[in-house]
Structure formats: C-alpha cells, structure tokens
Enzyme design. Structure first.
Site, PDB file in Angstrom:
ATOM      1  N   HIS A  82      -3.279   7.667   0.758  1.00 29.17           N
ATOM      2  CA  HIS A  82      -2.141   7.874  -0.146  1.00 29.17           C
ATOM      3  C   HIS A  82      -2.530   8.799  -1.295  1.00 29.17           C
ATOM      4  O   HIS A  82      -3.684   8.821  -1.734  1.00 29.17           O
ATOM      5  CB  HIS A  82      -1.622   6.539  -0.698  1.00 29.17           C
ATOM      6  CG  HIS A  82      -2.600   5.772  -1.557  1.00 29.17           C
ATOM      7  ND1 HIS A  82      -2.663   5.934  -2.920  1.00 29.17           N
ATOM      8  CD2 HIS A  82      -3.535   4.851  -1.258  1.00 29.17           C
ATOM      9  CE1 HIS A  82      -3.601   5.123  -3.427  1.00 29.17           C
ATOM     10  NE2 HIS A  82      -4.150   4.459  -2.425  1.00 29.17           N
TER      11      HIS A  82
ATOM     12  N   ASP B 158      -0.324   8.847  -4.074  1.00 25.66           N
ATOM     13  CA  ASP B 158       0.278   8.301  -5.295  1.00 25.66           C
ATOM     14  C   ASP B 158      -0.779   7.519  -6.066  1.00 25.66           C
ATOM     15  O   ASP B 158      -1.784   7.066  -5.502  1.00 25.66           O
ATOM     16  CB  ASP B 158       1.513   7.447  -4.991  1.00 25.66           C
ATOM     17  CG  ASP B 158       1.201   6.209  -4.169  1.00 25.66           C
ATOM     18  OD1 ASP B 158       0.378   6.315  -3.237  1.00 25.66           O
ATOM     19  OD2 ASP B 158       1.756   5.130  -4.455  1.00 25.66           O
TER      20      ASP B 158
ATOM     21  N   ASP C  62      -9.168   6.222  -6.285  1.00 23.76           N
ATOM     22  CA  ASP C  62      -8.119   5.544  -5.508  1.00 23.76           C
ATOM     23  C   ASP C  62      -6.878   6.406  -5.441  1.00 23.76           C
ATOM     24  O   ASP C  62      -5.997   6.262  -6.260  1.00 23.76           O
ATOM     25  CB  ASP C  62      -7.831   4.177  -6.138  1.00 23.76           C
ATOM     26  CG  ASP C  62      -6.850   3.353  -5.332  1.00 23.76           C
ATOM     27  OD1 ASP C  62      -6.567   3.731  -4.187  1.00 23.76           O
ATOM     28  OD2 ASP C  62      -6.364   2.340  -5.843  1.00 23.76           O
TER      29      ASP C  62
ATOM     30  N   GLU D 162       1.870   3.836  -1.808  1.00 24.36           N
ATOM     31  CA  GLU D 162       0.967   2.731  -1.472  1.00 24.36           C
ATOM     32  C   GLU D 162       0.846   1.820  -2.667  1.00 24.36           C
ATOM     33  O   GLU D 162       0.761   0.610  -2.538  1.00 24.36           O
ATOM     34  CB  GLU D 162      -0.409   3.267  -1.057  1.00 24.36           C
ATOM     35  CG  GLU D 162      -1.275   2.246  -0.333  1.00 24.36           C
ATOM     36  CD  GLU D 162      -2.072   1.338  -1.261  1.00 24.36           C
ATOM     37  OE1 GLU D 162      -2.520   0.277  -0.810  1.00 24.36           O
ATOM     38  OE2 GLU D 162      -2.248   1.681  -2.444  1.00 24.36           O
ATOM     39  N   GLU D 163       0.848   2.419  -3.858  1.00 25.84           N
ATOM     40  CA  GLU D 163       0.672   1.640  -5.085  1.00 25.84           C
ATOM     41  C   GLU D 163       1.976   0.971  -5.524  1.00 25.84           C
ATOM     42  O   GLU D 163       1.971   0.110  -6.398  1.00 25.84           O
ATOM     43  CB  GLU D 163       0.152   2.544  -6.216  1.00 25.84           C
ATOM     44  CG  GLU D 163      -1.155   3.280  -5.898  1.00 25.84           C
ATOM     45  CD  GLU D 163      -2.368   2.360  -5.897  1.00 25.84           C
ATOM     46  OE1 GLU D 163      -2.185   1.139  -5.975  1.00 25.84           O
ATOM     47  OE2 GLU D 163      -3.493   2.879  -5.794  1.00 25.84           O
TER      48      GLU D 163
ATOM     49  N   HIS E  23      -7.914   2.003 -10.824  1.00 23.54           N
ATOM     50  CA  HIS E  23      -6.830   1.496 -11.696  1.00 23.54           C
ATOM     51  C   HIS E  23      -7.261   1.326 -13.157  1.00 23.54           C
ATOM     52  O   HIS E  23      -6.493   0.832 -13.970  1.00 23.54           O
ATOM     53  CB  HIS E  23      -6.254   0.159 -11.181  1.00 23.54           C
ATOM     54  CG  HIS E  23      -5.617   0.250  -9.827  1.00 23.54           C
ATOM     55  ND1 HIS E  23      -4.713  -0.667  -9.355  1.00 23.54           N
ATOM     56  CD2 HIS E  23      -5.745   1.163  -8.833  1.00 23.54           C
ATOM     57  CE1 HIS E  23      -4.315  -0.329  -8.128  1.00 23.54           C
ATOM     58  NE2 HIS E  23      -4.954   0.777  -7.798  1.00 23.54           N
TER      59      HIS E  23
HETATM   60 ZN   LIG Z   1      -5.562   2.907  -2.819  1.00 24.35          ZN
END
Ligand SMILES: [Zn+2]
Length: 380
Positions: free
Chosen positions: A69, A71, A102, A135-136, A353
């Site tokens: 992903h 995003d 990520d 995805e997030e 994150h």
């Molecule tokens: Zn991820």
C-alpha cells in the site's frame, strides 16, 4: 540502468498520500511501471485509489504477485517532527518521513525488483503488482477491490508476497506465514435500578457484568497451536457512568477484544460468549445482550514451497534464516489468502506510525535484492 529503490522511496514519501488521498504516489508508480512494459490499470472504488500492474501474459501458468500500500497514517503532531514528514530527506543514514517504513520502502523495493527482473531476465510467466491506497483506513475498497476486479477480469496470482515490515530488529529475522484473528464483543447488562441500601429490591447489572467479565478473563482459550501463540482475551472497558453512591444503576456495558488462533473462528467464539452470558443471566436475573464485530479470521499458509522460497532468498542475502511467525496485528494478507497462498516479508518496522518515522537507507537495497532473488528462484 537498475531502478534505485532509495530514490524511489524518497519520491514516494514526497507524495502526501494520507488515506484516502492518492497524493501522486500511484500516478508515479503507474508511470514507472508502464515505461517498463507493465500493463497498468487503476482500479479505484468509491474514491479509493488502487493500482493493478501486470508484466507478461494474462492467464500465464506461473504468476508471482506482490501486494502493498502507498497510503499512510496522518502525521499526528507535526511540530514534534525533527524533519518534514513529506520531505523524503536523507540524513545520518536514515530516510525520513511518513510512510518511510510503512510501507513506501517496501513498495519501492518490490517495484524496483520486479522492473529490473523482467528487463534483465524476462520470465516464462507473469509478475503482478497489486498496490492499494486503502490499507491504513477501512480497507473496504483497497486490496479487496483489486481482488474483486481481478476475479471478474480473469486475472490471477499463483502466489503472493505482501511487503509489509515484518522484522523486529534486524532485516531477515522474521517472516509472517499467517495472522491471528481479531474480534470485539460488546456486552450490555440490563438490570433493575434501585436504592443501594435495599439491593434485594434491585437487580444489579454491575455485579452481573463483573461476574461475566471474571469468567471470561479467567478462562484459558487454548494453549497455542503448532504455528500460533495462545489466543488472548482483553477487557478494554466496563462502563456504568453512574455518579451516585446510593443508586444501583439499570445499565452496565463492557467490551472485550479477542485475538485468536486457528483453534477458533469468529462464529465459535460468539457461541461461547453467548453461552457464558446466558449462564450469568440465569444466575443473576440480569439480562445480558451481546453484539460482536469480527475484524478478521485467523489464517495460515502452512510452511511449504512459498515460505521455503522466501526463507532461502532471505538467508542467501542476509545470512539469517527468517522465523515463520504468526504474531502481530492484521494486514491485507487476510484478504489475499482467499485468493492464493500468501507470505509477508519486509524490513524492520520499528518507527511505523510514529513521529519521526524513518527507514535505515542501508536496508532498502538488500530488501530489493531479496525480492529480486525470490522472483529469480520462483521462475527457474
Ligand atoms: Zn502497512
């Protein structure tokens, strides 16, 4: 000229693709992949951007898939960042920015590996990349939309690798061959309100809920299975919101979250919770209702050809034999597993994150080399 995965990661970080914004990330990848001979299709659904790319013939016998992903989660406290979260700056051996680990580095590594691989040694088969912009977020119109579209178009992956970060400390030490399931149960106990000096005239939903929660949290769900840790149950809240000390309230709510292995399913756990609630209700005379949300069932790609292919490539490039693990939260592998065997392997995800998310630059080329070796071994 080989495609530089570090520069590509930096370019992707500069695209502000906070879910569900495309931010230029998929446009950039589509351009690179189209130039490299991939058939690209945007598979957007309900405003969520997704990219499908295939090199080689549709319906080929052997098709290796990658999933990832572009995003990212929001920046959070922007003032707390040391560097611009969308700057893609490289300093002190790190590439800084939201999505650096990520998982824009993972996407850059598999895109670069796939492009180099098909140009240097065109395989007898196809390589498919499924890259989502959701995805997030809710993950409703992301990888699921890509897989739905593929099913209607007759597109298929024989096996798939998800490039999410999987390593706790060092590149190469862990891959994921499955994930625990996750579900949340919401209980509502309804009793009869009354004066706390005369509890016999009331029906106390708080003590009934306490009894239920004690039964649930002291129950051992299992001792773990061959590839999974023991299932766990966590009480996340018990609420009455009752400010009075002399009133037994009429209502009490509680929530529990269960992470479960392959001994259980969402449905079997709901049956167990209903039974426990019914027993406590019968003992106490307090009505206990239950609603549940299953976020994902547990799944496992049993160790075999695919995990061995990945493990061998990781070991050849890093000297480490990756442990096949099922730990951690959920990922889009939970959707891909309904389509084909799926394994996850990616770099160290320590700052995911967080404020000052960053990736060690020295990990990105080796990750590309691992992905490229996986492709080479798969097609020979
Ligand atoms: Zn991820």
């Amino acid at each position: 000229m080989p495609l530089d995965p570090v520069a590509l990661t930096a370019d992707l970080v500069r695209c502000p693709s906070v879910t569900p914004e495309e931010g230029g990330a998929l446009v950039l990848l589509e351009r690179i992949l189209t130039e490299a001979g991939f058939d690209c299709r945007r598979v957007d659904r309900n405003g969520v951007p997704n990219l499908f790319a295939r090199w080689g013939r549709k319906g080929a016998n052997r098709t290796f898939g990658f999933n990832g992903h572009t995003d990212v989660v929001p920046v959070g406290d922007a003032a707390a960042w040391t560097r611009d979260p969308f700057g893609g700056e490289i300093a002190d051996g790190w590439l800084w920015g939201r999505g650096a680990t990520d998982m824009k580095s993972g996407v850059a590594a598999f895109v670069a590996a796939a492009v180099d691989f098909v140009q240097e040694t065109p395989p007898d088969g196809a390589v498919i990349l499924t890259i989502t912009g959701d995805e997030e977020g809710d993950s409703v119109d992301g990888t699921t939309a890509l897989l739905d579209w593929m099913a209607t178009e007759g597109e298929a992956m024989t096996v798939c690798l998800v490039g999410e970060p999987t390593c706790p400390e060092r590149l190469g030490e862990m891959m994921k061959i499955g994930r625990r399931g996750s579900m949340t149960a919401f209980f509502t106990a309804r009793g009869v309100q009354g004066h706390s000096a005369y509890p016999q005239r009331a029906k106390n939903p708080v003590s009934a809920m306490a009894r239920l929660i004690d039964r649930l949290s002291s129950h051992e769900l299992d001792k773990g299975t061959e590839h999974f840790d023991p299932s766990t149950l966590a009480v996340t809240t018990i609420d009455t919101g009752n400010p009075a000390t002399n009133v037994i309230p009429a209502l009490c709510r509680a929530t529990v979250n269960i992470r479960f292995n392959d001994r259980h399913s969402g449905a079997s756990l709901i049956r167990w919770l209903e039974q426990e609630a019914a027993e406590v209700a019968a003992e106490t005379g307090v009505e206990i209702g239950l609603s549940a949300k299953i976020s994902g069932e547990s799944f496992l790609t049993p160790p075999g050809e695919l995990s061995e292919l990945v493990a061998r490539a990781v070991e050849a490039e890093t000297g480490l034999r990756p442990e096949p693990s099922t730990s951690g939260g959920t990922s889009d592998a939970r959707f891909v597993r309904a389509h084909c065997p799926v394994v996850e392997f990616g770099l160290v995800g320590k700052t995911m994150h967080q404020v000052d998310e960053r990736v060690e630059v020295a990990q990105i080329e080796p990750l590309k080399a691992i992905y490229k070796r996986i492709l080479k071994d798969y097609f020979t």
